[in-house]
Design a protein around this motif. Structure first.
Motif, PDB file in Angstrom:
ATOM      1  N   GLU A 146       1.175  -1.346  -0.161  1.00  0.00           N
ATOM      2  CA  GLU A 146      -0.451  -0.358   0.161  1.00  0.00           C
ATOM      3  C   GLU A 146       0.375   1.005   0.102  1.00  0.00           C
ATOM      4  OE1 GLU A 146      -2.249   1.601   3.687  1.00  0.00           O
ATOM      5  OE2 GLU A 146      -4.166   0.124   2.420  1.00  0.00           O
ATOM      6  N   PHE A 147       0.785   2.184  -1.131  1.00  0.00           N
ATOM      7  CA  PHE A 147       1.184   3.780  -1.438  1.00  0.00           C
ATOM      8  C   PHE A 147       0.372   4.599  -1.185  1.00  0.00           C
ATOM      9  CE2 PHE A 147       0.441   1.814  -5.124  1.00  0.00           C
ATOM     10  CZ  PHE A 147       0.823   3.244  -5.725  1.00  0.00           C
ATOM     11  N   THR A 148       1.266   5.744  -0.597  1.00  0.00           N
ATOM     12  CA  THR A 148      -0.400   6.561  -1.164  1.00  0.00           C
ATOM     13  C   THR A 148      -0.270   7.578  -3.066  1.00  0.00           C
ATOM     14  OG1 THR A 148      -0.075   7.994   0.889  1.00  0.00           O
ATOM     15  CG2 THR A 148      -0.464   9.298  -0.428  1.00  0.00           C
ATOM     16  N   PHE A 149      -0.951   7.617  -3.360  1.00  0.00           N
ATOM     17  CA  PHE A 149      -0.946   8.424  -4.949  1.00  0.00           C
ATOM     18  C   PHE A 149      -2.618   8.778  -5.040  1.00  0.00           C
ATOM     19  CE2 PHE A 149      -3.184   7.473  -8.936  1.00  0.00           C
ATOM     20  CZ  PHE A 149      -1.695   8.601  -9.775  1.00  0.00           C
ATOM     21  N   ARG A 150      -1.684  10.573  -5.225  1.00  0.00           N
ATOM     22  CA  ARG A 150      -2.414  11.690  -5.325  1.00  0.00           C
ATOM     23  C   ARG A 150      -3.304  11.864  -4.070  1.00  0.00           C
ATOM     24  NH1 ARG A 150      -4.162  11.147 -12.183  1.00  0.00           N
ATOM     25  NH2 ARG A 150      -2.068  11.331 -12.559  1.00  0.00           N
ATOM     26  N   GLY A 151      -2.417  11.517  -2.827  1.00  0.00           N
ATOM     27  CA  GLY A 151      -2.910  11.741  -1.847  1.00  0.00           C
ATOM     28  C   GLY A 151      -4.279  11.038  -1.554  1.00  0.00           C
ATOM     29  N   ARG A 152      -4.311   9.075  -1.994  1.00  0.00           N
ATOM     30  CA  ARG A 152      -5.645   8.882  -1.548  1.00  0.00           C
ATOM     31  C   ARG A 152      -4.526   7.044  -1.421  1.00  0.00           C
ATOM     32  NH1 ARG A 152      -6.234   9.329  -6.918  1.00  0.00           N
ATOM     33  NH2 ARG A 152      -6.225   7.805  -8.122  1.00  0.00           N
ATOM     34  N   ARG A 153      -4.660   5.856  -0.013  1.00  0.00           N
ATOM     35  CA  ARG A 153      -3.797   5.834   0.278  1.00  0.00           C
ATOM     36  C   ARG A 153      -4.919   4.359  -0.996  1.00  0.00           C
ATOM     37  NH1 ARG A 153       0.718   5.658   2.231  1.00  0.00           N
ATOM     38  NH2 ARG A 153       0.599   3.516   3.025  1.00  0.00           N
ATOM     39  N   VAL A 154      -3.052   3.427  -1.672  1.00  0.00           N
ATOM     40  CA  VAL A 154      -3.887   2.741  -2.468  1.00  0.00           C
ATOM     41  C   VAL A 154      -2.813   1.711  -2.389  1.00  0.00           C
ATOM     42  CG1 VAL A 154      -4.665   4.652  -4.194  1.00  0.00           C
ATOM     43  CG2 VAL A 154      -2.140   3.999  -4.933  1.00  0.00           C
TER      44      VAL A 154
END
Length: 323
Positions: A146-154
């Protein structure tokens, strides 16, 4: 041992839905034939909104090739990185890597046609930042974490077959591209024979403390077509090579460097120039190239003529190159 490449961009300026379907099916069949005979890679590419039907969806085509083959690689050279959604691209490449058992090679460039950016409503001036985001996201996404992409966790699943990640190169002819590749520790694919840019890349690798390598075109990288009678083939089919050469040249400003750049305006000039070469099998062997790039369906080439070229190469040239 020389590398053998079969290039497909599926260009057909007179294409109809029926004729394009036949061309696409033939290309997949040619890839299977080339696979059986030891050709190393199929090379394809990405362009959008072109009147001559230039292939816009190289990964879909790559999937069809993988389904019809056992060992041949597919090199997508190149995608226009900023036009792709980073998460969806990470998924698509991961699935293709799994399906193929690691046979996909992706070269990510930023393109050189503003109209392609306009078509997808992507801001041309932001292409460098978007390319950075794309490459960084791919490398992070393929960890499966899991990582942060454009302000959301994905989180992107499944993880690819190839570890630590599918083969991804940064393409281009600028110092910015070389610097980007070095910073991320990715291989660099210059779009032409540019030793000074390779040196710059190596200097940046040392600066960033990363590791990488260069896959650079040779000083001469002609596009080849095989014929028992080159004079006849130039006379009957030279217009197809010229169409592709002039289309490609029309997109390139003076600061764009390409291994297959042509300035020809007639078939005669194109033949003399040597970017496209129609050769007999003996002449082909005598070229002494590191990479033999066959282009059997160039510029709307009739399918039967494309088959003749590919069969001549595989039956009368390739065994002599690998002996």
């Amino acid at each position: 041992m020389p590398v053998s490449v079969v290039r497909f961009n599926l260009v057909d300026p007179a294409g109809t839905p029926e004729s394009l379907s036949a061309r696409y099916k033939a290309a997949v069949e040619m890839a299977a034939y080339a696979d059986d005979r030891g050709v190393d890679t199929v090379q394809t590419e990405e362009h959008h909104g072109v009147a001559n039907n230039w292939l816009p969806s190289p990964f879909t085509f790559a999937g069809a090739v993988f389904g019809a083959t056992r060992r041949i690689a597919v090199t997508v050279s190149a995608i226009i990185g900023p036009l792709h959604d980073p998460l969806r691209l990470a998924e698509d490449i991961a699935v293709l890597d799994l399906v193929s058992g690691g046979r996909l090679v992706t070269v990510a460039g930023i393109g050189y046609r503003p109209e392609e950016y306009a078509q997808f409503d992507v801001e041309w001036k932001r292409r460098g930042k978007l390319q950075d985001e794309l490459l960084e996201t791919l490398l992070t996404a393929w960890t499966g974490e899991e990582f942060t992409f454009r302000g959301r966790r994905v989180r992107v699943t499944p993880r690819p077959f190839t570890q630590p990640h599918p083969l991804l190169l940064v393409g281009g002819s600028s110092q910015a591209a070389a610097r980007r590749a070095a910073r991320l520790g990715l291989p660099f694919f210059p779009s032409a024979h540019l030793p000074e840019l390779e040196l710059y890349y190596k200097e940046r690798l040392a600066e960033y403390g990363t590791e990488g390598w260069t896959m650079m075109p040779a000083e001469s990288t002609p596009l080849l077509h095989l014929s028992e009678d080159p004079d006849r083939t130039w006379a009957e089919h030279g217009e197809h090579f010229l169409h592709e050469a002039r289309t490609y040249a029309s997109w390139q400003s003076q600061d764009i460097k390409s291994a297959v750049r042509s300035g020809a305006t007639t078939v005669e000039e194109l033949r003399a120039e040597g970017v496209y070469r129609i050769l007999t099998p003996d002449e082909c062997v005598a070229q002494g190239l590191d990479n033999y790039v066959l282009h059997p369906l160039s510029g709307g080439m009739p399918i039967d003529e494309g088959w003749r070229s590919l069969q001549l190469y595989c039956e009368s040239v390739l065994p002599r190159l690998t002996a």
